[in-house]
Design an enzyme around this catalytic site. Sequence first.
Site, PDB file in Angstrom:
ATOM      1  N   ILE A  27       9.438 -26.623  61.324  1.00 56.89           N
ATOM      2  CA  ILE A  27       9.878 -27.691  62.218  1.00 56.89           C
ATOM      3  C   ILE A  27      11.376 -27.941  62.081  1.00 56.89           C
ATOM      4  O   ILE A  27      12.084 -28.142  63.071  1.00 56.89           O
ATOM      5  CB  ILE A  27       9.086 -28.985  61.937  1.00 56.89           C
ATOM      6  CG1 ILE A  27       7.611 -28.799  62.311  1.00 56.89           C
ATOM      7  CG2 ILE A  27       9.686 -30.164  62.694  1.00 56.89           C
ATOM      8  CD1 ILE A  27       6.722 -29.931  61.825  1.00 56.89           C
ATOM      9  N   ASP A  56      18.856 -27.483  52.698  1.00 59.07           N
ATOM     10  CA  ASP A  56      17.626 -26.778  52.363  1.00 59.07           C
ATOM     11  C   ASP A  56      17.763 -26.151  50.989  1.00 59.07           C
ATOM     12  O   ASP A  56      18.878 -25.902  50.505  1.00 59.07           O
ATOM     13  CB  ASP A  56      17.338 -25.694  53.410  1.00 59.07           C
ATOM     14  CG  ASP A  56      15.871 -25.285  53.434  1.00 59.07           C
ATOM     15  OD1 ASP A  56      15.120 -25.838  54.265  1.00 59.07           O
ATOM     16  OD2 ASP A  56      15.468 -24.440  52.609  1.00 59.07           O
ATOM     17  N   ASP A 102      18.424 -30.254  47.029  1.00 57.73           N
ATOM     18  CA  ASP A 102      17.061 -30.566  46.584  1.00 57.73           C
ATOM     19  C   ASP A 102      16.866 -32.058  46.800  1.00 57.73           C
ATOM     20  O   ASP A 102      17.493 -32.872  46.113  1.00 57.73           O
ATOM     21  CB  ASP A 102      16.908 -30.195  45.106  1.00 57.73           C
ATOM     22  CG  ASP A 102      15.543 -30.535  44.539  1.00 57.73           C
ATOM     23  OD1 ASP A 102      14.725 -31.146  45.262  1.00 57.73           O
ATOM     24  OD2 ASP A 102      15.294 -30.202  43.366  1.00 57.73           O
ATOM     25  N   VAL A 103      16.016 -32.428  47.757  1.00 59.26           N
ATOM     26  CA  VAL A 103      15.896 -33.849  48.100  1.00 59.26           C
ATOM     27  C   VAL A 103      15.262 -34.665  46.982  1.00 59.26           C
ATOM     28  O   VAL A 103      15.259 -35.904  47.056  1.00 59.26           O
ATOM     29  CB  VAL A 103      15.121 -34.062  49.415  1.00 59.26           C
ATOM     30  CG1 VAL A 103      15.858 -33.427  50.589  1.00 59.26           C
ATOM     31  CG2 VAL A 103      13.691 -33.555  49.312  1.00 59.26           C
ATOM     32  N   ASN A 129      13.443 -34.250  57.538  1.00 58.02           N
ATOM     33  CA  ASN A 129      12.296 -33.385  57.773  1.00 58.02           C
ATOM     34  C   ASN A 129      11.734 -32.746  56.512  1.00 58.02           C
ATOM     35  O   ASN A 129      10.571 -32.349  56.487  1.00 58.02           O
ATOM     36  CB  ASN A 129      12.690 -32.291  58.773  1.00 58.02           C
ATOM     37  CG  ASN A 129      11.623 -31.243  58.932  1.00 58.02           C
ATOM     38  OD1 ASN A 129      10.589 -31.470  59.567  1.00 58.02           O
ATOM     39  ND2 ASN A 129      11.845 -30.077  58.323  1.00 58.02           N
ATOM     40  N   SER A 139       3.488 -37.790  60.074  1.00 58.78           N
ATOM     41  CA  SER A 139       2.312 -36.953  60.294  1.00 58.78           C
ATOM     42  C   SER A 139       1.191 -37.781  60.904  1.00 58.78           C
ATOM     43  O   SER A 139       1.105 -38.998  60.686  1.00 58.78           O
ATOM     44  CB  SER A 139       1.819 -36.352  58.975  1.00 58.78           C
ATOM     45  OG  SER A 139       0.572 -35.694  59.133  1.00 58.78           O
ATOM     46  N   TYR A 199      -1.368 -36.338  50.417  1.00 58.25           N
ATOM     47  CA  TYR A 199      -0.460 -36.100  51.540  1.00 58.25           C
ATOM     48  C   TYR A 199      -0.485 -37.282  52.507  1.00 58.25           C
ATOM     49  O   TYR A 199       0.566 -37.760  52.953  1.00 58.25           O
ATOM     50  CB  TYR A 199      -0.855 -34.813  52.253  1.00 58.25           C
ATOM     51  CG  TYR A 199       0.037 -34.456  53.402  1.00 58.25           C
ATOM     52  CD1 TYR A 199       1.324 -33.964  53.187  1.00 58.25           C
ATOM     53  CD2 TYR A 199      -0.403 -34.596  54.722  1.00 58.25           C
ATOM     54  CE1 TYR A 199       2.144 -33.628  54.247  1.00 58.25           C
ATOM     55  CE2 TYR A 199       0.414 -34.264  55.787  1.00 58.25           C
ATOM     56  CZ  TYR A 199       1.689 -33.779  55.545  1.00 58.25           C
ATOM     57  OH  TYR A 199       2.500 -33.444  56.609  1.00 58.25           O
ATOM     58  N   LYS A 208       2.595 -39.830  53.710  1.00 63.93           N
ATOM     59  CA  LYS A 208       3.018 -39.979  55.094  1.00 63.93           C
ATOM     60  C   LYS A 208       2.766 -41.397  55.608  1.00 63.93           C
ATOM     61  O   LYS A 208       3.487 -41.883  56.483  1.00 63.93           O
ATOM     62  CB  LYS A 208       2.316 -38.944  55.972  1.00 63.93           C
ATOM     63  CG  LYS A 208       2.778 -37.520  55.687  1.00 63.93           C
ATOM     64  CD  LYS A 208       4.284 -37.345  55.876  1.00 63.93           C
ATOM     65  CE  LYS A 208       4.728 -35.913  55.711  1.00 63.93           C
ATOM     66  NZ  LYS A 208       6.168 -35.714  55.962  1.00 63.93           N
TER      67      LYS A 208
END
Length: 262
Positions: free
Chosen positions: A29, A48, A64-65, A91, A143, A156, A160
């Site tokens: 995405i 990224d 690295d977030v 994202n 999501s 997960y 979200k």
Amino acid sequence: MSRPRDLHDAQPQDFTGLSALVTGGASGIGRATADLLAARGARVAVLDLNPEQVDKPLTAFRADVSDDASVRAAVTEAVAALGGLDILVNNAGIGAQGTVEDNDDDQWHRVLDVNVLGIVRTTRAALPALRASDRAAIVNTCSIAATAGLPQRALYSASKGAVLSLTLAMAADHVREGIRVNCVNPGTVDTPWVGRLLDAADDPDAERAALAARQPTGRLVSAGEVAGAIAYLASPLSGATTGTALAVDGGMQGLRLRPVGQ
């Protein structure tokens, strides 16, 4: 059912003169979004873990977030390279499978750290530049798992759900600064991560068919379709839209179809 338009079809140029930063933008995405924004006139930088996968006209920086120092350094570099910042697309994220019993504490901390705090870290670093823009927008990738109970997705879904609530809170906090904040809620998207899940299944073809069947359109969502929704929310043409969660899920959240033949 019509198929999505190709990314290289003629595009409006509503992002001309604007700069955008996309996290997790080397694939899936994120990459589709970065490419689309660039095609519509934006200067685009990608953050990224694998910046070597990104080529021109995009600019890529390693980040690295889950590491605040890494994010701050990369955002500073990106803003300098872009000459400012108008759009942030949060994202980057990771997945998890299982019920509430199946993931240990370390996994819970890891997924929440990347999916939720990753947005916090990147936004925090980008806010000074966004405040200087007169068309600032943030779009978070959330999501359908935030609004629908999906089996085997407890961790997960929790992450979200937090992203959805965080989006609304951010929208309220920053609307008077001229910064719009929205999120997209994709259904099951045909991305490399989903591809890896399918490869690990006992019967990949049957698993793909099951994932497609739970969406009323009868197919997986494409990364390009999610990118289109992100671009809609980020565009100056959507200047009155903030605090919104846009479902891109093939009708999964809202439609209740009768079984075929009934």
